[in-house]
Every structure is written in C-alpha cells, then in structure tokens.
Write a protein that holds these residues in place. Structure first.
Motif, short mmCIF file in Angstrom:
data_model
loop_
_atom_site.label_atom_id
_atom_site.label_comp_id
_atom_site.label_asym_id
_atom_site.label_seq_id
_atom_site.Cartn_x
_atom_site.Cartn_y
_atom_site.Cartn_z
N VAL A 26 0.86 -1.18 0.00
CA VAL A 26 0.00 0.00 0.00
C VAL A 26 0.90 1.24 0.00
CG1 VAL A 26 -1.76 1.25 1.27
CG2 VAL A 26 -1.76 -1.25 1.31
N SER A 27 0.58 2.18 -0.86
CA SER A 27 1.36 3.41 -0.88
C SER A 27 0.46 4.59 -0.56
CB SER A 27 2.05 3.61 -2.23
OG SER A 27 1.11 3.70 -3.27
N GLN A 28 1.06 5.60 0.06
CA GLN A 28 0.32 6.80 0.44
C GLN A 28 1.15 8.02 0.07
OE1 GLN A 28 -1.00 5.03 4.67
NE2 GLN A 28 -1.99 6.98 4.21
N SER A 29 0.43 9.07 -0.30
CA SER A 29 1.12 10.33 -0.60
C SER A 29 0.24 11.51 -0.18
CB SER A 29 1.44 10.42 -2.10
OG SER A 29 0.25 10.36 -2.87
N LEU B 39 -5.37 13.69 0.92
CA LEU B 39 -4.42 12.61 1.18
C LEU B 39 -4.80 11.43 0.28
CD1 LEU B 39 -4.49 12.74 5.10
CD2 LEU B 39 -3.21 14.18 3.52
N ARG B 40 -3.78 10.81 -0.31
CA ARG B 40 -4.04 9.78 -1.30
C ARG B 40 -3.57 8.41 -0.81
NH1 ARG B 40 -3.81 9.38 -7.39
NH2 ARG B 40 -2.87 7.32 -7.82
N CYS B 41 -4.33 7.39 -1.19
CA CYS B 41 -3.96 6.02 -0.86
C CYS B 41 -4.09 5.14 -2.10
CB CYS B 41 -4.87 5.48 0.24
SG CYS B 41 -4.65 3.70 0.58
N ASP B 42 -3.03 4.38 -2.40
CA ASP B 42 -3.06 3.37 -3.46
C ASP B 42 -3.00 2.00 -2.81
OD1 ASP B 42 -1.63 5.74 -5.14
OD2 ASP B 42 -2.68 4.34 -6.44
N PRO B 43 -4.08 1.24 -2.86
CA PRO B 43 -4.09 -0.06 -2.17
C PRO B 43 -3.33 -1.11 -2.97
CG PRO B 43 -6.14 0.24 -3.37
CD PRO B 43 -5.35 1.52 -3.53
N GLY C 218 -12.73 3.68 -9.26
CA GLY C 218 -12.21 2.53 -9.98
C GLY C 218 -11.90 1.35 -9.10
N GLY C 219 -12.46 1.34 -7.91
CA GLY C 219 -12.17 0.25 -6.98
C GLY C 219 -10.72 0.21 -6.55
N SER C 220 -10.04 1.35 -6.73
CA SER C 220 -8.61 1.37 -6.42
C SER C 220 -8.26 2.56 -5.54
CB SER C 220 -7.81 1.37 -7.71
OG SER C 220 -6.41 1.37 -7.44
N GLN D 208 -15.84 -0.70 0.40
CA GLN D 208 -15.91 -1.99 -0.28
C GLN D 208 -16.16 -1.64 -1.75
OE1 GLN D 208 -15.32 -5.20 0.81
NE2 GLN D 208 -15.43 -5.57 -1.40
N GLY D 209 -15.17 -1.89 -2.59
CA GLY D 209 -15.24 -1.34 -3.94
C GLY D 209 -15.24 0.18 -3.85
N ASN D 210 -16.16 0.80 -4.56
CA ASN D 210 -16.25 2.26 -4.53
C ASN D 210 -17.26 2.78 -3.52
OD1 ASN D 210 -14.37 2.46 -6.60
ND2 ASN D 210 -15.92 2.49 -8.21
N SER D 211 -17.92 1.86 -2.82
CA SER D 211 -18.94 2.27 -1.85
C SER D 211 -18.36 2.31 -0.45
CB SER D 211 -20.10 1.27 -1.88
OG SER D 211 -20.68 1.20 -3.15
N ALA D 212 -18.94 3.17 0.38
CA ALA D 212 -18.47 3.32 1.76
C ALA D 212 -19.59 2.92 2.71
CB ALA D 212 -18.03 4.76 2.02
N PRO D 213 -19.69 1.60 3.02
CA PRO D 213 -20.77 1.17 3.89
C PRO D 213 -20.61 1.61 5.34
CG PRO D 213 -19.47 -0.72 3.08
CD PRO D 213 -18.87 0.50 2.52
N ASP D 214 -19.42 2.04 5.73
CA ASP D 214 -19.22 2.44 7.11
C ASP D 214 -18.38 3.71 7.13
OD1 ASP D 214 -18.08 0.70 10.15
OD2 ASP D 214 -18.81 2.72 9.82
N LYS D 215 -19.05 4.81 7.46
CA LYS D 215 -18.37 6.11 7.58
C LYS D 215 -18.42 6.58 9.03
CE LYS D 215 -20.31 7.60 3.13
NZ LYS D 215 -21.04 8.68 2.45
#
Lengths: 113, 115
Positions: free
Chosen positions: A4-7, A21-25, A71-73, A50-57
């Motif tokens: 996992v990368s973050q920038s 803040l960015r995250c690349d899983p 893009g699920g990413s 989960q995918g592009n949806s946020a079931p828990d915020k």
C-alpha cells in the motif's frame, strides 16, 4: 508496487486550508480502510470502502472530513478547513476482502499550523 | 462499548530473552478475530500474528505466539528469543465479522530491547 502506498509522506498546512491525502491499495484488494493516529495514541477508524462504496463512515469525526474511492482502487481523504486538532498520522490499509488481514501503508503525517 | 486495553505502556526485554505483552478486550460479540501489529519508528504497521476467535488453538508465527483466553477476553503476545529488531510499538486490535472489517486498536505497548 507490492504494498500500500500513500502520498504525500508529510504535509504541513495552515489552519483553514483544505488538504487531500491519497492512498493506493494493493492491486486486487477490494476493501480499503482509513485510520487516524494522533500523537502517542492508538489507531482510530475513520471509514471503510468496499469497492467504490463506503458502507461504514461512522468514524469520520466531522463533516469537514470526506473520502472517495474511484475505480475500486485509489482513495482520497479530504479534510476541509483544517484545524490544529486534525494534526495526526493518517494511515490507509487494504485487504483482499473485508474481514481479511489488513495491510497498511506508511501513512501521511499531517501538521496543521 | 467495545474496547481494547493494553495495560503496559512500556516494556523492556534483554536480547535473547522472552517477553509477554498483554491485551484485554470487552465485547458481547461472538464472531471476531484478533491481531497483533508492530509499528517501528518508520510508522509502517506490520502484521505480527492473527487469531480467529473460533479457534481454540493458539496462533504461532516463528518466535511470536499468542495466549488466547476467550472466556477471560485476554489475548497476550509472547516474543521468544527477542532480537534488537523487535523494538517497536505493539498494538493489539480486533475486528468483527458483521462489521465490515474495521479494526479497534489498543493504545499500544512500546517495547525496547536491550543488547
């Protein structure tokens, strides 16, 4: 990339400014998590994708915090009108599926002056 | 409330010795899993070990093993033959099968290893 990368790695901003803040899983991981680690503290859950949806915020501390995943990413965590109490390390993690082992990125250290 | 407690903010061990880090938790859930992660000064959270609550057998991973006592809600980590590279902050965490996988973390135990 294998992990996992973050920038950015570090971000200094002035109070009242917006930050992203960015995250690349890990490739192929469907679940993505954001956590916040304040100085000397454990990790605090913010949001789960989960995918592009946020079931828990449920962990987002205020409406100044938002996140999206495309893009699920890649995921972006946005903090609007930053406050000094937002200063922390923001960690991203991903897993192949929810409930499977989470692998963490190196984090973004945010300092709000 | 679902909580995780690490009662030892700091621990110290001599190189090659054994040390045990404690963790207790409180939940009414029955389907969950537990982790130990380590966080060296680099900030990278590294998985140490995972334990499924439904398994009676304690998980082991090389020099790392857990003592999982479900009834007592206790989940301790034993590090054998401690090495200098084991020095880090150690976090106990747990997740629930019906909650999307979010983890609840303890406050951490800072482990130092003396040569």
């Amino acid at each position: 990339g294998a992990g996992v990368s973050q920038s950015p790695s570090n971000k200094v901003t002035e109070k009242g400014k917006d930050v992203e803040l960015r995250c690349d899983p890990i490739s192929g991981h469907t679940a993505l998590y954001w956590y916040r680690q304040s100085l000397g503290q454990g990790l605090e859950f913010l949001i789960y994708f989960q995918g592009n949806s946020a079931p828990d915020k449920s962990g987002l501390p205020s409406d100044r915090f938002s996140a999206e995943r495309t893009g699920g990413s890649v995921s972006t965590l946005t903090i609007q009108r930053t406050q000094q109490e937002d200063s922390a390390v923001y960690l991203c993690a991903s897993s192949y599926r929810a409930q499977e082992t989470q692998y963490f990125g190196p984090g973004t250290r945010l300092l709000v002056l | 409330a679902q909580t995780v407690t690490q009662s030892q903010p700091e621990m110290s061990v001599q190189e090659a010795e054994t040390v045990t880090l404690s963790c207790t938790y409180d939940t009414s859930e029955s389907d969950y899993y537990l982790f130990w992660y380590k966080q060296p000064p680099s900030r990278q959270m590294i998985l140490v070990i995972r334990q499924e609550a439904y398994k009676q057998q304690n998980a082991t991973e090389n020099r790392f093993s857990v003592n999982f006592q479900k009834a007592a809600k206790s989940f301790s980590l034993k590090i054998s033959d401690s090495q200098l590279g084991d020095a880090a902050m150690y976090f106990c965490a747990w997740g629930f099968y019906n909650q999307g996988g979010k983890l609840i973390f303890g406050q951490g135990t800072e482990l130092s290893v003396k040569p």
